[in-house]
Design a protein around this motif. Structure first.
Motif, mmCIF file in Angstrom:
data_model
loop_
_atom_site.group_PDB
_atom_site.id
_atom_site.type_symbol
_atom_site.label_atom_id
_atom_site.label_comp_id
_atom_site.label_asym_id
_atom_site.label_seq_id
_atom_site.Cartn_x
_atom_site.Cartn_y
_atom_site.Cartn_z
ATOM 1 N N ALA A 97 0.836 -1.206 0.000
ATOM 2 C CA ALA A 97 0.000 0.000 0.000
ATOM 3 C C ALA A 97 0.869 1.254 0.000
ATOM 4 C CB ALA A 97 -0.930 -0.010 1.216
ATOM 5 N N LEU A 98 1.909 1.247 0.810
ATOM 6 C CA LEU A 98 2.775 2.415 0.886
ATOM 7 C C LEU A 98 3.549 2.630 -0.409
ATOM 8 C CD1 LEU A 98 3.566 4.725 2.684
ATOM 9 C CD2 LEU A 98 5.338 3.282 3.688
ATOM 10 N N LEU A 99 3.963 1.550 -1.062
ATOM 11 C CA LEU A 99 4.626 1.690 -2.362
ATOM 12 C C LEU A 99 3.704 2.395 -3.352
ATOM 13 C CD1 LEU A 99 6.411 -1.752 -2.743
ATOM 14 C CD2 LEU A 99 7.497 0.479 -2.463
ATOM 15 N N LEU A 100 2.443 2.019 -3.347
ATOM 16 C CA LEU A 100 1.489 2.660 -4.256
ATOM 17 C C LEU A 100 1.235 4.117 -3.863
ATOM 18 C CD1 LEU A 100 -1.004 -0.307 -4.755
ATOM 19 C CD2 LEU A 100 0.739 0.527 -6.358
ATOM 20 N N VAL A 101 1.058 4.391 -2.579
ATOM 21 C CA VAL A 101 0.830 5.767 -2.120
ATOM 22 C C VAL A 101 2.033 6.644 -2.452
ATOM 23 C CG1 VAL A 101 0.620 7.215 -0.042
ATOM 24 C CG2 VAL A 101 -0.841 5.211 -0.332
#
Length: 177
Positions: A97-101
């Protein structure tokens, strides 16, 4: 080595996604820290010319990795159950999720600020003050959280390998011959 994962090991495609993404994240962390508080526009542009494409590469790798898991492969069996298994799943989900954000907020930051014109297309305008744009907030907070999550991920891998001795690292490293 198999392209696809087995019940006990990751396949070569999953390993490739993992290690390429890990190297790119490390490069992003280094270049991001190099730019923090930097006042020299020319130097910041030179760093951004590496940072932005690397961020886009992480986005593509992450999307390809997710598609690989959904359509072509399966994860090896979990090493832990109970709270440890739950923590592992939560940690991995948080990293994805953080990679995408991070990548999407970086793209939004470049698009909204006009920084892409300066960094990649030779505009003579001054480099924008990225802090004036809303996506800088999640990007900056996400960077700090990413450093913490990566540190926890590495610590967990070392703990599994050295303390638990359950072979966690051998699952994601190419097999020795």
């Amino acid at each position: 080595m198999s392209l696809k994962s087995t019940a006990s090991r990751y396949g070569s495609v999953a390993m490739m996604f993992h290690w390429l993404t890990a190297l790119a994240i490390l490069a992003l962390m280094v270049t991001g820290q190099m730019m923090d508080g930097l006042q020299d526009d020319a130097r910041q542009i030179a760093i951004l010319q590496w940072h932005v494409p690397m961020g886009l590469a992480v986005l593509l790798l992450t999307l390809a990795r997710i598609a690989w898991w959904i359509f072509a492969d399966r994860h090896p069996a979990p090493l832990a159950s109970g709270w440890q298994g739950l923590a592992a799943k939560a940690g991995h989900a948080a990293l994805y999720a953080l990679l995408l954000v991070m990548t999407l907020s970086g793209v939004a930051l470049m698009a909204l600020s006009g920084g892409g014109e300066v960094v990649f297309f030779g505009s003579t305008a001054p480099l924008p003050e990225f802090g004036d744009y809303l996506p800088r907030i999640p990007h900056g907070l996400g960077a700090r959280l990413m450093i913490a999550l990566v540190a926890l991920h590495v610590a967990a891998a070392i703990w599994h390998q050295r303390i638990k001795r359950d072979g966690a690292m051998t699952r994601i490293l190419p097999a020795r011959k």
